[in-house]
Enzyme design. Structure first.
Site, PDB file in Angstrom:
ATOM      1  CG  ASN A  11      -1.732   1.270   1.338  1.00 50.65           C
ATOM      2  OD1 ASN A  11      -1.768   2.096   0.417  1.00 50.65           O
ATOM      3  ND2 ASN A  11      -2.398   1.444   2.468  1.00 50.65           N
ATOM      4  CE  LYS A  13      -0.192   3.122   4.885  1.00 48.89           C
ATOM      5  NZ  LYS A  13       0.062   3.215   6.351  1.00 48.89           N
ATOM      6  CG  HIS A 103      -5.768   1.847   5.494  1.00 48.31           C
ATOM      7  ND1 HIS A 103      -5.236   2.725   6.410  1.00 48.31           N
ATOM      8  CD2 HIS A 103      -4.779   0.973   5.208  1.00 48.31           C
ATOM      9  CE1 HIS A 103      -3.986   2.395   6.668  1.00 48.31           C
ATOM     10  NE2 HIS A 103      -3.680   1.343   5.953  1.00 48.31           N
ATOM     11  CD  GLU A 105      -2.630   5.368   6.969  1.00 45.18           C
ATOM     12  OE1 GLU A 105      -1.567   5.024   7.512  1.00 45.18           O
ATOM     13  OE2 GLU A 105      -2.795   5.355   5.734  1.00 45.18           O
ATOM     14  CD  GLU A 175      -3.516  -2.209   7.608  1.00 44.93           C
ATOM     15  OE1 GLU A 175      -4.246  -1.209   7.557  1.00 44.93           O
ATOM     16  OE2 GLU A 175      -2.481  -2.321   6.944  1.00 44.93           O
ATOM     17  N   GLY A 181       2.999   2.278  10.741  1.00 41.43           N
ATOM     18  CA  GLY A 181       3.944   3.378  10.578  1.00 41.43           C
ATOM     19  C   GLY A 181       4.795   3.670  11.792  1.00 41.43           C
ATOM     20  CB  SER A 221       5.784  -1.874  11.680  1.00 41.24           C
ATOM     21  OG  SER A 221       5.400  -0.540  11.934  1.00 41.24           O
TER      22      SER A 221
HETATM   23  O1  LIG Z   1      -1.564  -0.373   4.601  1.00 41.58           O
HETATM   24  C1  LIG Z   1      -0.512  -0.594   5.217  1.00 41.58           C
HETATM   25  C2  LIG Z   1      -0.513  -0.494   6.680  1.00 41.58           C
HETATM   26  O2  LIG Z   1      -1.116   0.710   7.060  1.00 41.58           O
HETATM   27  C3  LIG Z   1       0.847  -0.673   7.314  1.00 41.58           C
HETATM   28  O3  LIG Z   1       1.669   0.422   7.043  1.00 41.58           O
HETATM   29  P1  LIG Z   1       3.214   0.308   7.534  1.00 41.58           P
HETATM   30  O4  LIG Z   1       3.769  -0.952   6.910  1.00 41.58           O
HETATM   31  O5  LIG Z   1       3.880   1.563   7.037  1.00 41.58           O
HETATM   32  O6  LIG Z   1       3.161   0.189   9.046  1.00 41.58           O
END
Ligand SMILES: O=C[C@H](O)COP(=O)(O)O
Length: 264
Positions: A11, A13, A103, A105, A175, A181, A221
């Protein structure tokens, strides 16, 4: 032994414009090709920003890449006066395979409710796009009973009026918000506990056959250094990777966790 094909989904983002997307995808494709990656053994997907999708489609089609791609959100509607929204039908025409829905976010910054998530899932399924349903949004209750129940209620709300046949196609991504993050990763046991709980609730909502068909990913993460231990758990079928997926070599290592796990 699971018959579910593992899925590693990156992802991106709100990162990488359409030119950077081409460079990143090209590098990922070359790295996996050099490693002779078997895409039937581990499926690899990238979820770029909307603005990159046409460029990604052009590259995938031109080079006949086995990497699939998806979107990071979708409208609950297929067309009409919904300024700024993205139709699942238009995404399907761009060759999109997956779409992340719910998600954390988006739930946080756009107040997305389980009801809206459910509508988006129906919208995506109606256009033939596979939902990656994100659940697990919570603040800081780690492995507490409340966290498990909160996550399972999100799952139930998202799947309202979804048939067993439809549910079998859906991917669920667990998640924990505190791991997104932050560099803090849930332990393999945490991931397994929730994946098992999700699969158990799916068996209650539908039947064991449906529960066993659904792929459950872990996200939060994930790195090449921790993915193999998470993937060793029986109910975890892959990862939804954020930051680490922006580095094509790192994401390729994550996709090729089996070789790293056995030290090949
Ligand atoms: O969509 C991915 C998740 O929000 C995990 O993000 P991350 O690997 O940066 O912690």
């Amino acid at each position: 032994m699971s018959t579910r094909t593992p899925l590693m989904a990156g992802n991106w983002k709100m990162n990488l414009d359409h030119q950077q997307a081409i460079q990143t995808l090209q590098k990922l494709a070359w790295t996996l090709k050099d490693a002779k990656h078997d895409f039937s053994a581990v499926e690899v997907a990238v979820l770029p920003p909307f603005t990159d999708l046409r460029s990604v489609q052009t590259l995938v089609d031109a080079d006949k890449l086995e990497i699939v791609y998806g979107a990071q959100d979708v409208s609950a509607f297929t067309s009409g006066a919904y300024t700024g929204e993205i139709s699942p039908v238009f995404l399907a025409k761009l060759g999109v395979t997956y779409v992340a829905i719910g998600h954390s976010e988006r739930r946080e910054h756009h107040n997305e409710s389980d009801r809206l998530v459910n509508a988006k899932i129906k919208s995506a399924l109606g256009a033939g796009v596979i939902p990656i349903l994100c659940v697990g949004e919570d603040i800081d209750t780690r492995r507490a009973a409340a966290h498990v129940q909160h996550t399972l209620l999100q799952l139930e709300g998202a799947l309202e009026d979804i048939s067993a046949e439809q549910a079998k196609t859906i991917v669920v991504a667990y998640e924990p918000v505190w791991a997104i993050g932050t560099g803090e990763t849930a332990t393999p046991e945490d991931a397994q506990e929730m994946a098992e709980a999700i699969r158990g609730r799916l068996a209650e909502l539908y039947d064991r056959d449906t529960a066993d068909a659904v792929r459950v990913l872990y996200g939060g993460s994930v790195k090449s250094s921790n993915v193999a231990s998470i993937m060793a758990k029986p109910d975890v079928d892959g990862a939804l990777v954020g930051g680490a997926s922006l580095d094509p070599e790192e994401f390729a290592k994550i996709a090729r966790y089996q070789s790293h796990a056995v030290g090949l």
